[in-house]
Design a protein around this motif. Structure first.
Motif, PDB file in Angstrom:
ATOM      1  N   LEU A 213       0.822  -1.207   0.000  1.00  0.00           N
ATOM      2  CA  LEU A 213       0.000   0.000   0.000  1.00  0.00           C
ATOM      3  C   LEU A 213       0.854   1.253   0.000  1.00  0.00           C
ATOM      4  CD1 LEU A 213      -2.822  -1.019   2.496  1.00  0.00           C
ATOM      5  CD2 LEU A 213      -3.137  -0.425   0.090  1.00  0.00           C
TER       6      LEU A 213
ATOM      7  N   TRP B 195       1.148   3.990  -3.827  1.00  0.00           N
ATOM      8  CA  TRP B 195       0.675   5.366  -4.018  1.00  0.00           C
ATOM      9  C   TRP B 195       1.809   6.346  -4.279  1.00  0.00           C
ATOM     10  CZ3 TRP B 195      -4.022   4.643  -5.090  1.00  0.00           C
ATOM     11  CH2 TRP B 195      -4.766   3.660  -4.423  1.00  0.00           C
TER      12      TRP B 195
ATOM     13  N   VAL C 147      -2.873   1.226 -10.171  1.00  0.00           N
ATOM     14  CA  VAL C 147      -3.540   0.690  -8.986  1.00  0.00           C
ATOM     15  C   VAL C 147      -4.091  -0.710  -9.241  1.00  0.00           C
ATOM     16  CG1 VAL C 147      -5.806   1.636  -9.545  1.00  0.00           C
ATOM     17  CG2 VAL C 147      -5.172   1.303  -7.153  1.00  0.00           C
ATOM     18  N   LEU C 148      -4.314  -1.062 -10.506  1.00  0.00           N
ATOM     19  CA  LEU C 148      -4.860  -2.382 -10.830  1.00  0.00           C
ATOM     20  C   LEU C 148      -3.867  -3.506 -10.542  1.00  0.00           C
ATOM     21  CD1 LEU C 148      -6.603  -1.558 -14.234  1.00  0.00           C
ATOM     22  CD2 LEU C 148      -7.662  -1.709 -11.977  1.00  0.00           C
TER      23      LEU C 148
ATOM     24  N   PRO D  58      -5.493  -7.383  -8.057  1.00  0.00           N
ATOM     25  CA  PRO D  58      -6.239  -7.113  -9.302  1.00  0.00           C
ATOM     26  C   PRO D  58      -7.651  -7.669  -9.323  1.00  0.00           C
ATOM     27  CG  PRO D  58      -4.455  -8.704  -9.656  1.00  0.00           C
ATOM     28  CD  PRO D  58      -4.242  -8.106  -8.310  1.00  0.00           C
TER      29      PRO D  58
ATOM     30  N   ILE E   3      -9.740  -7.594  -7.039  1.00  0.00           N
ATOM     31  CA  ILE E   3     -10.618  -6.668  -6.316  1.00  0.00           C
ATOM     32  C   ILE E   3     -10.624  -5.293  -6.979  1.00  0.00           C
ATOM     33  CG2 ILE E   3     -10.993  -5.493  -4.108  1.00  0.00           C
ATOM     34  CD1 ILE E   3      -9.722  -7.940  -2.743  1.00  0.00           C
ATOM     35  N   THR E   4      -9.413  -4.781  -7.290  1.00  0.00           N
ATOM     36  CA  THR E   4      -9.313  -3.410  -7.801  1.00  0.00           C
ATOM     37  C   THR E   4      -9.970  -3.233  -9.169  1.00  0.00           C
ATOM     38  OG1 THR E   4      -7.068  -3.959  -8.578  1.00  0.00           O
ATOM     39  CG2 THR E   4      -7.267  -2.760  -6.492  1.00  0.00           C
ATOM     40  N   ARG E   5     -10.076  -4.311  -9.944  1.00  0.00           N
ATOM     41  CA  ARG E   5     -10.739  -4.148 -11.238  1.00  0.00           C
ATOM     42  C   ARG E   5     -12.217  -3.811 -11.081  1.00  0.00           C
ATOM     43  NH1 ARG E   5     -11.347 -10.201 -13.902  1.00  0.00           N
ATOM     44  NH2 ARG E   5     -12.316 -11.222 -12.109  1.00  0.00           N
ATOM     45  N   TYR E   6     -12.791  -4.161  -9.934  1.00  0.00           N
ATOM     46  CA  TYR E   6     -14.185  -3.794  -9.649  1.00  0.00           C
ATOM     47  C   TYR E   6     -14.253  -2.426  -8.973  1.00  0.00           C
ATOM     48  CZ  TYR E   6     -15.208  -8.670 -10.728  1.00  0.00           C
ATOM     49  OH  TYR E   6     -15.311  -9.876 -11.357  1.00  0.00           O
ATOM     50  N   VAL E   7     -13.301  -2.175  -8.066  1.00  0.00           N
ATOM     51  CA  VAL E   7     -13.301  -0.891  -7.355  1.00  0.00           C
ATOM     52  C   VAL E   7     -13.042   0.258  -8.325  1.00  0.00           C
ATOM     53  CG1 VAL E   7     -12.168   0.470  -5.554  1.00  0.00           C
ATOM     54  CG2 VAL E   7     -12.569  -1.990  -5.200  1.00  0.00           C
ATOM     55  N   TYR E   8     -12.119   0.031  -9.271  1.00  0.00           N
ATOM     56  CA  TYR E   8     -11.721   1.105 -10.192  1.00  0.00           C
ATOM     57  C   TYR E   8     -12.213   0.836 -11.615  1.00  0.00           C
ATOM     58  CZ  TYR E   8      -8.729   2.545  -6.357  1.00  0.00           C
ATOM     59  OH  TYR E   8      -8.271   2.954  -5.140  1.00  0.00           O
ATOM     60  N   TRP E   9     -13.392   0.262 -11.729  1.00  0.00           N
ATOM     61  CA  TRP E   9     -13.956  -0.051 -13.036  1.00  0.00           C
ATOM     62  C   TRP E   9     -14.103   1.196 -13.906  1.00  0.00           C
ATOM     63  CZ3 TRP E   9     -18.383   2.434 -14.502  1.00  0.00           C
ATOM     64  CH2 TRP E   9     -19.123   3.045 -13.488  1.00  0.00           C
TER      65      TRP E   9
END
Length: 516
Positions: free
Chosen positions: A47, A51, A224-225, A229, A231-237
């Protein structure tokens, strides 16, 4: 029976010894440790680094080097990331262990559309596809006879650039220009012509340039993907959707140009006879077949990705390097005067354009270009390499699937190699200087590596050097470059797609009196 018993015992003994030796080797490998780095709880460490932009990461990495040495490990994403600062270690990694360090990281599935599912030279896995794509580019577009055929088009782009600069200068009382905008338009126009074989009008070029640059700058939002990945592909769709739409917009601009080349190829003989045919990168892609994939042709998506790669690789890096070099010539009028003197000795004071054959007789020009690339490499890191098998490097384990990053700028500024490394001194590349005869490919040793080194070295090295020499020489031949009154040339950096000037170069340009 006794014979068979002896054979059985011999085989058993041999098998046992082999297993013991394998176990000993495995244990020895396990005892090898990763290069040192800051301790971190795995998830929190990910994390923290996730960033950080490169702009923030570089000074942190320099601090880590002072504490841990020339090879540092960070946990970024799901795998260890190894950073190499030392030129000798880099040479051992890229040359001695070149095969094991020539792969690329696999893009996360949600962002593979950016690379045509790894069907570009820079992203393809090390193997047959990568060799085919690279060989096509080098043999069909970048080899010397083909590059010479584009000489009239470089002359045309020089005129476009000159007119663009004059128009800017005439629009204000100070005669000032913001050079980077003009440099970028010129380089992009040239690469579009080489890519699609067409001299597009200014609006068409501008439309492609704007869409292309928007995607380039936005693509960093997809980093961020790489973290969790699934999870983040849904969060940052929404980011994936935006990038996909940008790619689609570029495809809408590229596909008609690709289709036009298909028609041109049908009439190829007639066009050649009429002198209007320009062989292009797209022409080579239309002929390509992929043996490892059943001999199929490239898809539209793959061709768009390869065209995008071609334009980006030759535009931003070259225009960025050109701006840094001209900024130093504005700041150092003595170097500008010395370079102009060499140019006039070679071509005289009356000839307007310096031809490409003239460049071979200008050693100081080459020194200026090399010093610009050393002091201001457009990329401070090359694209990360992926390790395909465990490698022992300087006593440390570089594990399979790790990423390896090379700190290009740190090597170019190594005080053990370069005297006063942060000063702009082209003379260091002349006879007797520390950079005399430097091997920019790094095959013998690495002193600087602005184009990378080893199997993944940028194939466009020769073309980039030609473009820089040609445009620097002609820009200096046509104009005197001076600082704007009351403004100082600021050599501070910032990260965009490349490392650019924080405050873009503004300069006053005055036509050379001998050419009026």
């Amino acid at each position: 029976m006794e014979v068979w018993l002896l054979i059985f015992l011999s085989l058993s003994l041999a098998t046992g010894l082999t297993l013991l030796l394998h176990q000993a080797t495995t244990n020895a490998t396990k005892k090898r440790r990763l290069p040192p780095g800051p301790p971190a709880v795995r998830l929190l460490g990910n994390l923290f680094w996730l960033w950080r932009s490169l702009q923030e990461l570089e000074p942190i990495l320099r601090d880590l080097r002072s504490r841990y040495g020339p090879i540092v490990t960070l946990q970024i994403g799901s795998r260890p990331a190894i950073f190499i600062f030392d030129r000798s270690v880099a040479h051992r990694a890229l040359i001695e262990h070149g095969t094991a360090l020539s792969d690329r990281l696999t893009p996360v599935p949600a962002a593979r559309f950016l690379s045509g599912n790894q069907h570009t030279i820079s992203t393809a896995a090390y193997g047959p596809l990568w060799r085919l794509l690279r060989r096509n580019l080098t043999s069909e577009i970048l080899h010397s006879p083909r590059v010479k055929l584009y000489a009239p088009h470089r002359s045309w782009v020089l005129q476009v650039l000159t007119n663009h600069l004059r128009s800017q200068a005439d629009s204000n009382d100070a005669g000032a220009v913001t050079a980077m905008e003009s440099f970028h338009v010129a380089m992009f126009s040239l690469l579009v012509l080489m890519c699609f074989g067409e001299k597009l009008d200014e609006k068409a070029i501008k439309d492609i340039e704007i869409s292309n640059r928007s995607l380039l700058l936005y693509s960093s939002q997809l980093n961020v993907l790489g973290f969790l990945p699934r999870i983040t592909r849904y969060v940052y769709w929404n980011r994936i959707k935006t990038a996909s739409q940008m790619c689609q917009k570029l495809a809408e601009l590229f596909v008609p140009l690709i289709d036009a080349r298909k028609e041109h190829k049908k009439q190829q003989q007639q066009n050649r006879e009429e002198g209007g045919y320009v062989y292009s990168y797209v022409d080579s892609l239309l002929d390509m077949e992929l043996p490892e994939e059943g001999g199929r042709k490239l898809t539209e998506e793959e061709m768009v990705a390869l065209c995008l790669e071609f334009l980006n690789a030759g535009t931003d890096t070259t225009s960025t390097a050109l701006q840094w070099i001209m900024a130093n010539l504005v700041k150092r009028q003595d170097i500008q005067a010395k370079l102009l003197e060499e140019i006039e000795e070679v071509v005289g004071k009356e000839r307007e354009e310096i031809k490409e054959e003239d460049l071979q007789r200008m050693p100081y020009l080459k020194a200026v270009i090399m010093e610009g690339l050393r002091r201001h490499p457009p990329g401070h890191l090359v694209l990360p390499h992926k390790v395909t098998e465990d490698v022992i490097l300087d006593g440390y384990l570089i594990p399979k699937n790790a990423s390896v990053n090379f700190m290009v700028a740190e090597m170019s500024w190594d005080a053990k190699v370069w005297e006063e490394p942060m000063e702009f001194k082209p003379e260091r590349f002349l006879a007797g200087g520390s950079g005399e005869g430097v091997d920019i490919t790094g095959s013998r040793e690495i002193k600087m590596m602005p184009f990378g080194v080893g199997r993944r070295m940028c194939p466009g090295l020769g073309l980039a050097m030609l473009h820089l020499e040609y445009f620097v020489a002609n820009l200096l031949r046509k104009f005197e470059w001076k600082a704007v009154d009351g403004e100082e040339v600021d050599l501070s950096e910032k990260l965009e797609f490349t490392i650019v000037m924080k405050r873009p170069l503004r300069a006053c340009i005055l036509p050379r009196s001998s050419l009026l």
